[in-house]
Design an enzyme around this catalytic site. Sequence first.
Site, PDB file in Angstrom:
ATOM      1  N   CYS A   1       0.833  -1.216   0.000  1.00  0.00           N
ATOM      2  CA  CYS A   1       0.000   0.000   0.000  1.00  0.00           C
ATOM      3  C   CYS A   1       0.859   1.253   0.000  1.00  0.00           C
ATOM      4  CB  CYS A   1      -0.893   0.004   1.238  1.00  0.00           C
ATOM      5  SG  CYS A   1      -2.327  -1.055   1.133  1.00  0.00           S
TER       6      CYS A   1
ATOM      7  N   GLU B   1       4.106   1.378   2.070  1.00  0.00           N
ATOM      8  CA  GLU B   1       5.197   1.076   2.981  1.00  0.00           C
ATOM      9  C   GLU B   1       6.562   1.379   2.362  1.00  0.00           C
ATOM     10  OE1 GLU B   1       2.264  -0.725   2.302  1.00  0.00           O
ATOM     11  OE2 GLU B   1       2.665  -2.684   3.193  1.00  0.00           O
TER      12      GLU B   1
END
Length: 846
Positions: free
Chosen positions: A433, A435
């Site tokens: 997502c 990170e």
Amino acid sequence: MIEKGFSKPTDRILRLKKQIIDARPHVESERAVLATQAYKETEGLPPILRRAKVVEKIFNELPVTIRDDELVVGAITKNPRSTEICPEFSFDWVEKEFETMATRVADPFEIPKQTADELREAFKYWPGRTTSDLASSYMSQKAKDCIANGVFTVGNYFYGGVGHVCVDYGKILNIGFSGVIAEAVRHLEALDQMDPSYIKKQQFYNAVIISYKAAIDFAHRYAAKAQELASRESNPTRRAELEQIAKNCRLVPEYPASNFWEACQTMWFIQCMLQIESSGHSISPGRFDQYMYPFLKADTSISREFAQELIDCIWIKLNDVNKTRDEVSAQAFAGYAVFQNLCVGGQTPEGRDATNDVSYMCMEATVHCRLPAPSFSIRVWQGTPDEFLYRAAEVIRLGLGVPAVYNDEVIIPALQNRGVSLADARDYGIVGCVEPQAIHKTEGWHDAAFFNVAKVLEITLNDGKVGSTQLGPVTGDPKRWTSIEDFYDAFNKQMAFFVKYLAEADNCVDIAHGERAPLPFLSPMVEDCMGRGKSLQEGGALYNFTGPQAFGVADTGDSVYAMKKFVFDEKKISMAELKEALDANFGLAIGQKANAVGAGELTEGQIYEAVRKVLSSNKSMDVTALKEEVYRTLSTDTITAPAGSSKYDGIRRLLDSAESFGNDIDDVDLIARKCAQIYCLEVEKYKNPRGGQFQAGIYPVSANVLFGKDVGALPDGRPAKAPLADGVSPRQGKDHLGPTAAANSVAKLDHFIASNGTLYNQKFLPSALAGDNGLRNFASLVRSYFDQKGMHVQFNVVDRDTLLAAQKDPEAYRDLVVRVAGYSAQFVVLAKEVQDDIISRTEQHF
């Protein structure tokens, strides 16, 4: 003029895209059958060698599929956008869903009867042998109870592979698989037999050799298939393409790539094989522009147009990858999300601007394909050219939800604070997502767990209880609190308790993967597995982290502020009155279902949300007026307002308050910051089995909707079971002072300490970004937010009417792509409750 416009995709790309859009995802059985056979044949072998033999069998026997029109080949499944099953991680949930997976609410998959029969037979081998079985055996009952009661879940890696990695694509582009084999041989020959780790290292290097020889064979099988198809092809243009594909696959990735087409084919083979080896998602291509540009620059024979078409083909292939999850996890990852994050821009390891021609070509590919994958991202820093940011804004305003935008000025020091070197931090990519990761040097275990901060708040308000069960510690009856500090004291104790069990659960799963599922194909592409002679899962990477992410931060911050203001500061209501109202769900329990004219059946959550909107949009309303307005809102006469609602007028004042996170009000925003810090600081106290540190993130995927169902009414006026705020975003509809005020609030959170990533969604009306002025305003918003040290922001540019129309006529909107959380998805394949959550987000304008 700033606007440049975009070129049109070729007919080939449109045909390939149609294959993806029209695909009905299937579950296939070949990998599960082959893996099971390999495990049966290798009883008694050490785990790493056993895994190598599994890889060998799969690469040598998995069906070879070349789809029509492809220029870059390699497929995981026979059917487009379908998935294989990896039973070595878990299997029983698949068996339970044989009859329901095709009709479930989120991410349905077809399972033909023959496939189900083949899987059912393969699954007979696996009870007691999976990574999930081993992890469960290590886990305490208390940790399992926390999971069962919605405090956190580690289901992501409990049921599947880890993924969440960016490997060294550049290494393979430059030395080929044969170079990796030669590297393993050199390490084998240099081993000291007196070293106590000799046996384990020897096994690892031999496993690498077995895996990479099989990977070469996999590519050669595609060469043979392409040659076979060419021999039968009547169209001379396509025949020539297939012959070139055959030539490419005979050369790469066995040997270094010598031109751009070979580089594209190499990159895709790596991506494809990583997916085949394990069921991990978020296997992210990383800084594509950095490792691909040298091959484009050196290829003097390729046209710009054909190079663009090759990149477009990779974009299509990324959408061919799919993954099935259990029914509950599918709701948390709604939209067939695979999270292959591809990042461009930013800085070089030396601190210079990294933007190049491929950076812009990636934007063009995104516009040509207009599909959910890849999860396309850009990096921005003080040296980012305005042209690059304006071009990204042009893509964003098309409404695809990409690119997401990341701030080097926060992420680089945040990674350095975790022990990453400056050069490696500058070279970060985004995986999954949101990170950040020091690419091809990290085993980050990002997305290791969902942690429900709002659930911990609810438990704190119930003295450690969930219902009648004493799940957390006894921290005192809230009715006896005399100040907000009493709450913080109890909340800190509850947070410490639950984070401890979160760390335990994550570490149990981590150990299980290291013992039963080391990955000999992936590991040599991450430093320093080859130097250390151990797999990634056993601690071979230079940097090792575990990153569980929180959600419900805004709900918690707003709730604590509401308690502080109305209970302790202004004393307009007592804690006893607040508790009574929460326990009664504000008197809004008006039935499980109601029939609304023209709307069909409404869920309880939808009714609650309708009532909340009525209350929050009217400053003063008695019970009779409330009832009448609810009738009008839901277009029904079947709802009866509950007796006694007038008891909760004080709570309605909380609902009516404009003082909420997202409006640039320090008193509120700094409470949200404190609540987030309490979680983040607790998380980083823990270590993982690979010798690394836990680090917190704040992002939800779409779990804010799913896990909102586990949370009762909160003091910010949110009714029971309603969705929670997503990521670090304000609660839906609460940020009503414009995009700058909302961004200012979000920037006040401590993004440096949330080094596993933060996620901020904004939603704009298309008119807000129209014209040159719209682009300038947008770029200024991003620059301003990043100057205030926000980490990440992403945008939906779509109006409510379009989304509502897509709900009513999904077939007419099959290519409508929206941003869900840290990923984009086709809007029409999302579960309705996730669609509703996106619709409910504030529509911003300048």
